[in-house]
Design a protein around this motif. Sequence first.
Motif, PDB file in Angstrom:
ATOM      1  N   ILE A   1      21.436   5.974   6.149  1.00 33.36           N
ATOM      2  CA  ILE A   1      22.877   5.756   6.316  1.00 33.36           C
ATOM      3  C   ILE A   1      23.086   4.798   7.480  1.00 33.36           C
ATOM      4  CG2 ILE A   1      25.117   6.868   6.662  1.00 33.36           C
ATOM      5  CD1 ILE A   1      23.414   9.572   6.119  1.00 33.36           C
ATOM      6  N   HIS A   2      23.870   3.751   7.247  1.00 30.90           N
ATOM      7  CA  HIS A   2      24.192   2.826   8.343  1.00 30.90           C
ATOM      8  C   HIS A   2      25.619   3.095   8.791  1.00 30.90           C
ATOM      9  CE1 HIS A   2      23.817  -1.510  10.109  1.00 30.90           C
ATOM     10  NE2 HIS A   2      24.151  -0.600  10.999  1.00 30.90           N
ATOM     11  N   PRO A   3      25.822   3.881   9.865  1.00 34.28           N
ATOM     12  CA  PRO A   3      27.175   4.166  10.344  1.00 34.28           C
ATOM     13  C   PRO A   3      27.935   2.884  10.662  1.00 34.28           C
ATOM     14  CG  PRO A   3      25.588   5.629  11.391  1.00 34.28           C
ATOM     15  CD  PRO A   3      24.793   4.589  10.661  1.00 34.28           C
ATOM     16  N   SER A   4      29.212   2.851  10.335  1.00 30.88           N
ATOM     17  CA  SER A   4      30.023   1.651  10.528  1.00 30.88           C
ATOM     18  C   SER A   4      30.180   1.281  11.988  1.00 30.88           C
ATOM     19  CB  SER A   4      31.412   1.865   9.915  1.00 30.88           C
ATOM     20  OG  SER A   4      31.314   2.016   8.533  1.00 30.88           O
ATOM     21  N   TYR A   5      29.905   2.213  12.897  1.00 32.05           N
ATOM     22  CA  TYR A   5      30.179   2.012  14.317  1.00 32.05           C
ATOM     23  C   TYR A   5      28.909   1.848  15.159  1.00 32.05           C
ATOM     24  CZ  TYR A   5      29.445   7.012  13.619  1.00 32.05           C
ATOM     25  OH  TYR A   5      28.932   8.218  13.214  1.00 32.05           O
ATOM     26  N   LEU A   6      27.742   1.748  14.492  1.00 29.20           N
ATOM     27  CA  LEU A   6      26.484   1.664  15.237  1.00 29.20           C
ATOM     28  C   LEU A   6      25.668   0.441  14.816  1.00 29.20           C
ATOM     29  CD1 LEU A   6      25.273   5.392  15.173  1.00 29.20           C
ATOM     30  CD2 LEU A   6      26.461   4.205  17.030  1.00 29.20           C
ATOM     31  N   ASP A   7      24.726   0.069  15.690  1.00 32.81           N
ATOM     32  CA  ASP A   7      23.824  -1.044  15.389  1.00 32.81           C
ATOM     33  C   ASP A   7      22.514  -0.559  14.786  1.00 32.81           C
ATOM     34  OD1 ASP A   7      25.505  -3.092  16.298  1.00 32.81           O
ATOM     35  OD2 ASP A   7      24.917  -2.735  18.373  1.00 32.81           O
ATOM     36  N   PHE A   8      22.370   0.739  14.618  1.00 33.69           N
ATOM     37  CA  PHE A   8      21.155   1.282  14.010  1.00 33.69           C
ATOM     38  C   PHE A   8      21.540   2.243  12.891  1.00 33.69           C
ATOM     39  CE2 PHE A   8      22.138   3.542  17.976  1.00 33.69           C
ATOM     40  CZ  PHE A   8      22.408   4.810  17.495  1.00 33.69           C
ATOM     41  N   ALA A   9      20.557   2.699  12.143  1.00 34.51           N
ATOM     42  CA  ALA A   9      20.805   3.555  10.987  1.00 34.51           C
ATOM     43  C   ALA A   9      20.267   4.964  11.233  1.00 34.51           C
ATOM     44  CB  ALA A   9      20.163   2.956   9.741  1.00 34.51           C
ATOM     45  N   VAL A  10      20.714   5.869  10.386  1.00 34.03           N
ATOM     46  CA  VAL A  10      20.282   7.272  10.457  1.00 34.03           C
ATOM     47  C   VAL A  10      19.531   7.601   9.171  1.00 34.03           C
ATOM     48  CG1 VAL A  10      21.014   9.667  10.653  1.00 34.03           C
ATOM     49  CG2 VAL A  10      22.275   7.870  11.873  1.00 34.03           C
ATOM     50  N   ARG A  11      18.365   8.165   9.311  1.00 32.94           N
ATOM     51  CA  ARG A  11      17.551   8.551   8.146  1.00 32.94           C
ATOM     52  C   ARG A  11      17.450  10.070   8.088  1.00 32.94           C
ATOM     53  NH1 ARG A  11      12.104   5.442   7.282  1.00 32.94           N
ATOM     54  NH2 ARG A  11      13.617   4.054   6.276  1.00 32.94           N
ATOM     55  N   ILE A  12      17.795  10.625   6.946  1.00 35.90           N
ATOM     56  CA  ILE A  12      17.599  12.060   6.753  1.00 35.90           C
ATOM     57  C   ILE A  12      16.657  12.260   5.564  1.00 35.90           C
ATOM     58  CG2 ILE A  12      19.812  12.695   7.767  1.00 35.90           C
ATOM     59  CD1 ILE A  12      20.952  13.054   5.030  1.00 35.90           C
ATOM     60  N   VAL A  13      15.796  13.237   5.693  1.00 33.28           N
ATOM     61  CA  VAL A  13      14.786  13.526   4.669  1.00 33.28           C
ATOM     62  C   VAL A  13      15.021  14.942   4.157  1.00 33.28           C
ATOM     63  CG1 VAL A  13      12.342  13.646   4.124  1.00 33.28           C
ATOM     64  CG2 VAL A  13      13.151  12.020   5.861  1.00 33.28           C
ATOM     65  N   ILE A  14      15.172  15.073   2.848  1.00 35.71           N
ATOM     66  CA  ILE A  14      15.437  16.374   2.229  1.00 35.71           C
ATOM     67  C   ILE A  14      14.319  16.687   1.239  1.00 35.71           C
ATOM     68  CG2 ILE A  14      17.021  17.699   0.765  1.00 35.71           C
ATOM     69  CD1 ILE A  14      19.290  15.990   1.861  1.00 35.71           C
ATOM     70  N   GLU A  15      13.716  17.848   1.397  1.00 33.09           N
ATOM     71  CA  GLU A  15      12.685  18.315   0.466  1.00 33.09           C
ATOM     72  C   GLU A  15      13.031  19.720   0.015  1.00 33.09           C
ATOM     73  OE1 GLU A  15       8.784  18.031   2.120  1.00 33.09           O
ATOM     74  OE2 GLU A  15       8.795  15.824   2.215  1.00 33.09           O
ATOM     75  N   GLN A  16      13.079  19.910  -1.275  1.00 32.51           N
ATOM     76  CA  GLN A  16      13.387  21.205  -1.879  1.00 32.51           C
ATOM     77  C   GLN A  16      14.678  21.790  -1.297  1.00 32.51           C
ATOM     78  OE1 GLN A  16       9.838  23.571  -1.371  1.00 32.51           O
ATOM     79  NE2 GLN A  16       8.734  22.439  -2.965  1.00 32.51           N
ATOM     80  N   ASN A  17      15.686  20.932  -1.212  1.00 34.36           N
ATOM     81  CA  ASN A  17      17.027  21.305  -0.738  1.00 34.36           C
ATOM     82  C   ASN A  17      17.052  21.799   0.711  1.00 34.36           C
ATOM     83  OD1 ASN A  17      17.953  20.628  -3.270  1.00 34.36           O
ATOM     84  ND2 ASN A  17      17.925  22.750  -4.022  1.00 34.36           N
ATOM     85  N   ILE A  18      16.069  21.368   1.488  1.00 37.43           N
ATOM     86  CA  ILE A  18      16.041  21.666   2.929  1.00 37.43           C
ATOM     87  C   ILE A  18      15.940  20.344   3.685  1.00 37.43           C
ATOM     88  CG2 ILE A  18      14.826  22.782   4.832  1.00 37.43           C
ATOM     89  CD1 ILE A  18      16.071  24.775   3.014  1.00 37.43           C
TER      90      ILE A  18
END
Length: 690
Positions: free
Chosen positions: A210-227
């Motif tokens: 996800i690249h937040p509209s207000y930041l110069d960097f992105a956020v990565r989230i990792v989901i495995e088996q709904n966790i």
Amino acid sequence: MVCFKNMVSKKKFSLKSPYPLSREQKGAVLTVSNQLKAGNLNQVLLGVTGSGKTFTMANIIQRLQKPALVISHNKTLAAQLYQELRDFFPQNAVSFFVSYYDYYQPEAYIPSTDTYIEKDADINEVIDKLRLAATTNLLTRSDTIVVASVSCIYNIGSPKDYESFVFNVWVNQKITREKVFLRLLDLQYERNDIAFSRGTFRVRGEVIDIHPSYLDFAVRIVIEQNILIEILLINQVSGETIDSLFSYALYPSKHFITDPSSREGAFAQIRADLKIRINELQKQKKEFEARRLKQKVEYDLEMINDLGYVKGIENYSRYFDGRVPGQSPYSLIDYFDYATGKKNSKSSNQYKNTGWLLFVDESHMTFPQIRAMYNGDLARKKTLIDYGFRLPSALDNRPLRFDEFLRKIPNFIAISATPAAWERSMAKGKVTEILTRPTGIPDPKVSVRPIKNQVSDVIAEAKKEAKENGRTLITTLTKKTAEDLATYLRNKGLRAHYLHSDIATLERGDTLDELRSGKYDVLVGINLLREGLDIPEVSLVAILDADKEGFLRSDVTLIQTMGRAARHLRGRVILYADKLTGSIKRALGEVKRRRKHQLSFNKKHSIFPKSIEKPIREKLFLMQENKKTLFNLSGESSFEILPSIDIDSLTPHDVKKLIIKLRSEMRLAATDLNFELASMIRDKIRDIEG
């Protein structure tokens, strides 16, 4: 379960400066701070040009440890203040909030010619990012300073609703990918697995970036088996990990968004008001206008229901904010009050809060601008409503009225070299003065010369300054004169350029930096060369037609303009006038008073004057942010260089920007009565769109 309430950074303001306060600066900081603590909430700080008003302001913030809003009357000065305060507070959240339009044509209707002008704008993505960062910082950090233009009194939606959309995620959270997708779409983030940019997200298997509209960097989230097993901050280009987090709060991609759960009630109210308005129009025998309004509103509601957004959604903001007709809109000021503890209820937003500071820079210009903005907006909106283009609720999407503005602010510190009578009266006549400069430079010497040969004379003087590595500012009365004179000066061997309000926001700062660096010897302009511009290399200020009484040649304007030469040891001013008007006499008297005070101070404290030396700061916006297009239109007509552009090689975003630029040139050609060129550009636009 993770609790995210009240997760606001309590970091303190930490001022960094290589130099200490001068005697008068220190006295001003103590006086203003003590007056505010004593409950005297309106203060006036009179500081001559070059006296370090911004440094004094920074020290007041440091001393009182309160969030601060700094309002300037134009974007160029706001950008300069932002850079200076960012340097003074490198560890704190210094934000920038100005109008994000490089080009803006408001929605309008001209009854006399039956011409409807659709809203057209070229949004600067970098400024949009900084605006969103400002509101996000206010809601997450107590050490926030926002430098804003007067656009900060416009409606941007409820801070309470904006915060309610925050998407909180944390490690070990039970959540599905589909739920994440839906929440991101609600926050107006768009999925784009190919072109990853601000306001988008991409999906790669179990990884969601996800690249937040207000930041110069992105956020990565990792989901495995709904966790949710991992949250990372990453470089949006390389994917390199910057940091690993346990939790993250993602804010919306836009200020104006709608809550799906509240849409039904808002839609019902909109439809009820639409029915009432249609009946009113029909009683006025405006059947065509009634049909037009019905079609327009139903289309907008369908778009909001399907996409959560539509162009012009702000005209319906009253319904989604829960405001009653006529109630003042939510602006950046409400974010300050909300963030500092006075959580505003939807039933009323009339409140006082002393938890933050308001600095009004160049107050003699800024307050009148704030006062005038409401009526200008009202006239245009009323025409749209009368002719069936908008519901009456559009009137509530507006800037604050001046009385509303005064009720909302907790205090003000008016800062100016020439404060007006109104702010003096609001401070009960108590004015804190800084009449000396730390450099010891007195106000410049002023000479008055006849108008007859003013152009040839100023050319000779500018050439003298150029040989001594000085810079010259020349002020004219009109934009056209400024442009023509700059061209004429170039033909006479001077490196000259012009600067006025038609120059794009980001280009103005670049032009000033180029003057400082020596690319130009002369800068010609109108009122942009007055308040607050910090150009220590300027050794000569020439004011053409100085005896033409009026706003541009009032005593306040003359004092401000002459002050541009007060940062250079050789600083001098030439007024071209055939008579000494009242404004000229008052201006000369005040400059003489300030010069005498500085010379006396220098003698008493054994100060030897020296010119200010300031490094040219890095660009306000990173160069790569400004070079996303594959073509360069700066300094040339986009229509003229169009044959050399390979349209097929451009991205859709670049094509859109090119079309916007061409439309601007088409309007300019029509304004100049060059209808042949305007029609050629129109046909080219149609070809490109086809």
